[in-house]
Scaffold this motif. Sequence first.
Motif, PDB file in Angstrom:
ATOM      1  N   GLY A  14      26.585 -25.262  43.143  1.00 25.67           N
ATOM      2  CA  GLY A  14      27.449 -24.511  42.308  1.00 25.67           C
ATOM      3  C   GLY A  14      27.529 -25.124  40.703  1.00 25.67           C
ATOM      4  N   HIS A  15      28.017 -24.170  40.086  1.00 22.70           N
ATOM      5  CA  HIS A  15      28.007 -24.696  38.616  1.00 22.70           C
ATOM      6  C   HIS A  15      28.929 -23.614  37.853  1.00 22.70           C
ATOM      7  CE1 HIS A  15      26.489 -25.026  34.331  1.00 22.70           C
ATOM      8  NE2 HIS A  15      25.925 -26.197  34.649  1.00 22.70           N
ATOM      9  N   PRO A  16      29.896 -24.567  36.646  1.00 22.26           N
ATOM     10  CA  PRO A  16      30.687 -23.628  36.153  1.00 22.26           C
ATOM     11  C   PRO A  16      30.247 -22.502  35.328  1.00 22.26           C
ATOM     12  CG  PRO A  16      31.124 -25.910  35.692  1.00 22.26           C
ATOM     13  CD  PRO A  16      29.728 -25.842  36.522  1.00 22.26           C
ATOM     14  N   GLY A  17      28.884 -22.235  34.920  1.00 21.64           N
ATOM     15  CA  GLY A  17      28.463 -21.198  34.454  1.00 21.64           C
ATOM     16  C   GLY A  17      28.231 -19.962  35.216  1.00 21.64           C
ATOM     17  N   MET A  18      28.502 -20.252  36.490  1.00 20.22           N
ATOM     18  CA  MET A  18      28.581 -19.073  37.525  1.00 20.22           C
ATOM     19  C   MET A  18      29.829 -18.168  37.553  1.00 20.22           C
ATOM     20  SD  MET A  18      27.038 -21.108  40.823  1.00 20.22           S
ATOM     21  CE  MET A  18      26.864 -19.559  41.680  1.00 20.22           C
ATOM     22  N   GLY A  19      30.717 -18.702  36.736  1.00 21.10           N
ATOM     23  CA  GLY A  19      32.148 -17.904  36.419  1.00 21.10           C
ATOM     24  C   GLY A  19      31.795 -16.817  35.306  1.00 21.10           C
ATOM     25  N   THR A  20      31.349 -15.722  36.071  1.00 15.99           N
ATOM     26  CA  THR A  20      30.932 -14.505  35.240  1.00 15.99           C
ATOM     27  C   THR A  20      30.702 -13.445  36.134  1.00 15.99           C
ATOM     28  OG1 THR A  20      29.118 -13.601  33.846  1.00 15.99           O
ATOM     29  CG2 THR A  20      28.218 -14.913  35.752  1.00 15.99           C
ATOM     30  N   GLY A  21      30.871 -12.166  35.498  1.00 17.48           N
ATOM     31  CA  GLY A  21      31.307 -10.879  36.288  1.00 17.48           C
ATOM     32  C   GLY A  21      30.100 -10.839  37.054  1.00 17.48           C
ATOM     33  N   GLY A  22      29.998 -10.105  38.209  1.00 19.63           N
ATOM     34  CA  GLY A  22      28.960  -9.968  39.354  1.00 19.63           C
ATOM     35  C   GLY A  22      28.485 -11.030  40.160  1.00 19.63           C
ATOM     36  N   ARG A  26      20.236 -23.631  39.558  1.00 16.88           N
ATOM     37  CA  ARG A  26      18.874 -23.520  38.934  1.00 16.88           C
ATOM     38  C   ARG A  26      19.089 -22.599  37.671  1.00 16.88           C
ATOM     39  NH1 ARG A  26      16.386 -21.946  44.722  1.00 16.88           N
ATOM     40  NH2 ARG A  26      16.069 -24.212  45.484  1.00 16.88           N
ATOM     41  N   ALA A  27      19.568 -21.376  37.754  1.00 17.19           N
ATOM     42  CA  ALA A  27      19.853 -20.521  36.627  1.00 17.19           C
ATOM     43  C   ALA A  27      20.436 -21.088  35.354  1.00 17.19           C
ATOM     44  CB  ALA A  27      20.632 -19.290  37.133  1.00 17.19           C
ATOM     45  N   ALA A  28      21.486 -21.941  35.866  1.00 16.00           N
ATOM     46  CA  ALA A  28      22.162 -22.462  34.708  1.00 16.00           C
ATOM     47  C   ALA A  28      21.145 -23.751  33.961  1.00 16.00           C
ATOM     48  CB  ALA A  28      23.330 -23.434  35.178  1.00 16.00           C
ATOM     49  N   GLY A  29      20.307 -24.393  34.689  1.00 16.96           N
ATOM     50  CA  GLY A  29      19.367 -25.277  33.960  1.00 16.96           C
ATOM     51  C   GLY A  29      18.368 -24.899  33.508  1.00 16.96           C
ATOM     52  N   SER A  30      17.952 -23.567  33.503  1.00 13.52           N
ATOM     53  CA  SER A  30      17.074 -22.768  32.926  1.00 13.52           C
ATOM     54  C   SER A  30      17.500 -22.257  31.596  1.00 13.52           C
ATOM     55  CB  SER A  30      16.295 -21.581  33.702  1.00 13.52           C
ATOM     56  OG  SER A  30      17.148 -20.518  34.006  1.00 13.52           O
ATOM     57  N   ARG A  31      18.706 -22.302  31.349  1.00 15.90           N
ATOM     58  CA  ARG A  31      19.297 -21.693  30.036  1.00 15.90           C
ATOM     59  C   ARG A  31      19.571 -22.836  28.955  1.00 15.90           C
ATOM     60  NH1 ARG A  31      18.896 -16.311  29.483  1.00 15.90           N
ATOM     61  NH2 ARG A  31      18.606 -15.567  31.567  1.00 15.90           N
ATOM     62  N   ASP A  60      22.092 -22.978  26.973  1.00 15.91           N
ATOM     63  CA  ASP A  60      23.373 -22.889  27.126  1.00 15.91           C
ATOM     64  C   ASP A  60      23.950 -22.036  28.442  1.00 15.91           C
ATOM     65  OD1 ASP A  60      26.232 -22.850  27.025  1.00 15.91           O
ATOM     66  OD2 ASP A  60      26.179 -22.357  24.735  1.00 15.91           O
ATOM     67  N   PRO A  61      24.159 -23.050  29.465  1.00 16.74           N
ATOM     68  CA  PRO A  61      25.105 -22.608  30.642  1.00 16.74           C
ATOM     69  C   PRO A  61      25.787 -21.396  30.726  1.00 16.74           C
ATOM     70  CG  PRO A  61      24.693 -24.805  30.767  1.00 16.74           C
ATOM     71  CD  PRO A  61      24.583 -24.447  29.490  1.00 16.74           C
ATOM     72  N   SER A  62      26.574 -21.457  29.559  1.00 17.77           N
ATOM     73  CA  SER A  62      27.529 -20.412  29.303  1.00 17.77           C
ATOM     74  C   SER A  62      26.990 -18.884  29.162  1.00 17.77           C
ATOM     75  CB  SER A  62      28.653 -20.507  28.202  1.00 17.77           C
ATOM     76  OG  SER A  62      27.764 -20.423  26.898  1.00 17.77           O
ATOM     77  N   ALA A  63      25.486 -18.939  29.070  1.00 17.69           N
ATOM     78  CA  ALA A  63      24.905 -17.477  28.961  1.00 17.69           C
ATOM     79  C   ALA A  63      24.476 -17.145  30.146  1.00 17.69           C
ATOM     80  CB  ALA A  63      23.729 -17.784  27.938  1.00 17.69           C
ATOM     81  N   VAL A 121      24.233 -15.235  33.579  1.00 16.72           N
ATOM     82  CA  VAL A 121      24.876 -13.697  34.176  1.00 16.72           C
ATOM     83  C   VAL A 121      24.373 -13.688  35.612  1.00 16.72           C
ATOM     84  CG1 VAL A 121      24.830 -12.643  31.809  1.00 16.72           C
ATOM     85  CG2 VAL A 121      22.838 -12.402  33.373  1.00 16.72           C
ATOM     86  N   ALA A 122      24.941 -12.594  36.202  1.00 20.11           N
ATOM     87  CA  ALA A 122      24.977 -12.613  37.521  1.00 20.11           C
ATOM     88  C   ALA A 122      23.342 -12.329  38.068  1.00 20.11           C
ATOM     89  CB  ALA A 122      25.736 -11.522  38.056  1.00 20.11           C
ATOM     90  N   GLY A 123      22.904 -11.561  37.336  1.00 18.27           N
ATOM     91  CA  GLY A 123      21.367 -11.191  37.723  1.00 18.27           C
ATOM     92  C   GLY A 123      20.339 -12.487  37.552  1.00 18.27           C
ATOM     93  N   ASP A 124      20.940 -13.435  36.815  1.00 19.57           N
ATOM     94  CA  ASP A 124      20.070 -14.946  36.643  1.00 19.57           C
ATOM     95  C   ASP A 124      20.073 -15.631  37.991  1.00 19.57           C
ATOM     96  OD1 ASP A 124      19.427 -14.231  33.811  1.00 19.57           O
ATOM     97  OD2 ASP A 124      21.279 -15.437  33.291  1.00 19.57           O
TER      98      ASP A 124
END
Length: 486
Positions: free
Chosen positions: A422-430, A466-471, A473-476, A478-481
Amino acid sequence: MAGAAERSRRRNSGSARPGADLDTAREHWLILVGKGNNGGDGLAAPGTCVRRASPSRWCTRPRRRRWPGKPPVQRAAAAALGLPAVVHGRNSIDFAGCTGIVDALLGTGSAGAPRGAYADLIAAANASGKPIVSADIPSGLDADTGALHEPCIHAAVTVCLALLKRGLVQYPGAGAAGRVVVRSIGIPAALAREAGVQASLLTPEVLKTRLGVDVSRRRSPEGHKGTYGHVLLAAGSLSMSGAGLLAARAALRAGCGLVTWTLPAALLPYVIGAAPEIMLAAAGGGEDGTWNAGTAAEVLRLGGKRDAVATGPGLGRFAGDQEWLRMLWEGIGSPLVLDADALNILAECNYTEWSSPGRPVILTPHPGEMARLAGVSTPEVQRDRIGLAQAYAIKHGVVLVLKGSHTVIASPEGEVYVNTTGHPGMGTGGAGDVLTGMIAGLLAQGLDAVQAAAFGVYLHGLAGERAAGSRNDPSALVAGDIIEAL
């Protein structure tokens, strides 16, 4: 926790690591020693320091006539090495003159807030600014729940002995433990199972050996869409249709062969083509795109032909929703996954009086939803996530997925798995809707409820990493990622 060593040596909650200067040849360590076995573990450290040509000294609370446990043996060994000792309250303690501090004040047997000399030494160690290495657990941390008493050591490294302690993978304890490593002291891991330990870190090895999951997700060369199951998803409303779309897409990405998304008929024109791989089915409903009690019959008809059914994401609340959910609970013959509003509906029902579903049910609450289900406050849920999830799963005969950092999966038999991905960036709607779809997709492929819940949570967190690493800024994120990173 059995099965902890592999992942805990590689991962951590993101806390600070001690600098490279801790490995220099002329370190000077101050070892804070308590009266119990934890103090004995600390007193074993000077021998290592001497072998590495690193001078040390040890500090204890005011002496007692009798030292319980193993400290007398280790104290004699330290004295034989010629290592100086100081006593808190009698001698001056030079925190500034040491390279680092070993915390061996309080261990797993301690309870409540540190007091007296212990509290003084903990406060002084934290204030020193020196890196602290804790033996087994940071002093002041509850080894079972992860609660922090005041004061509590904030360690750079915690060297956990034999098996990982539950409190080190639950917040806020995980944040005070720093980098956690597990070191063997000769206790066979099998003894933990024999002693009734039911909690394990969720690692690829545990998934393979204990849960029997093929983590490679291999596909048969003879396979086709019918081979990998069919999910029915009852989700979405006018203001939250995206929740249903995310869950449906995630079920497909998790590997199931077919997904049918059923939703109020008025919404169908708006979602046609949004994901061409998904089949759509109207379930009645009002012209405003909301569900009504009369739609349960159509969901039951569709669900009778599916390998897994999921409901809740974007469902909303509507007149007759409790009876609607009861009809699904009692009438769906396939494994059932409940999330979001389905959980909020369930929390208002005395569902223990409903007929036994006769097939697995998976509940996937976040802490707020868990609080409503259990009739407690959210802080109470967070105080002992493992204990609460385990007790609820056993009492209600469900597989419970308590979401959050280090998601907890509990089975009706009391087995508990704590996720490591997991990653803190996963704190997002959806993000939770994605997990619901993934678990349903794995159920449809033939995994049992515990396998699907555990593997779904693990893959969900891994995809989030993986999704956070491809951004940039991990705060960007979103659930679709998360779906696209599967």
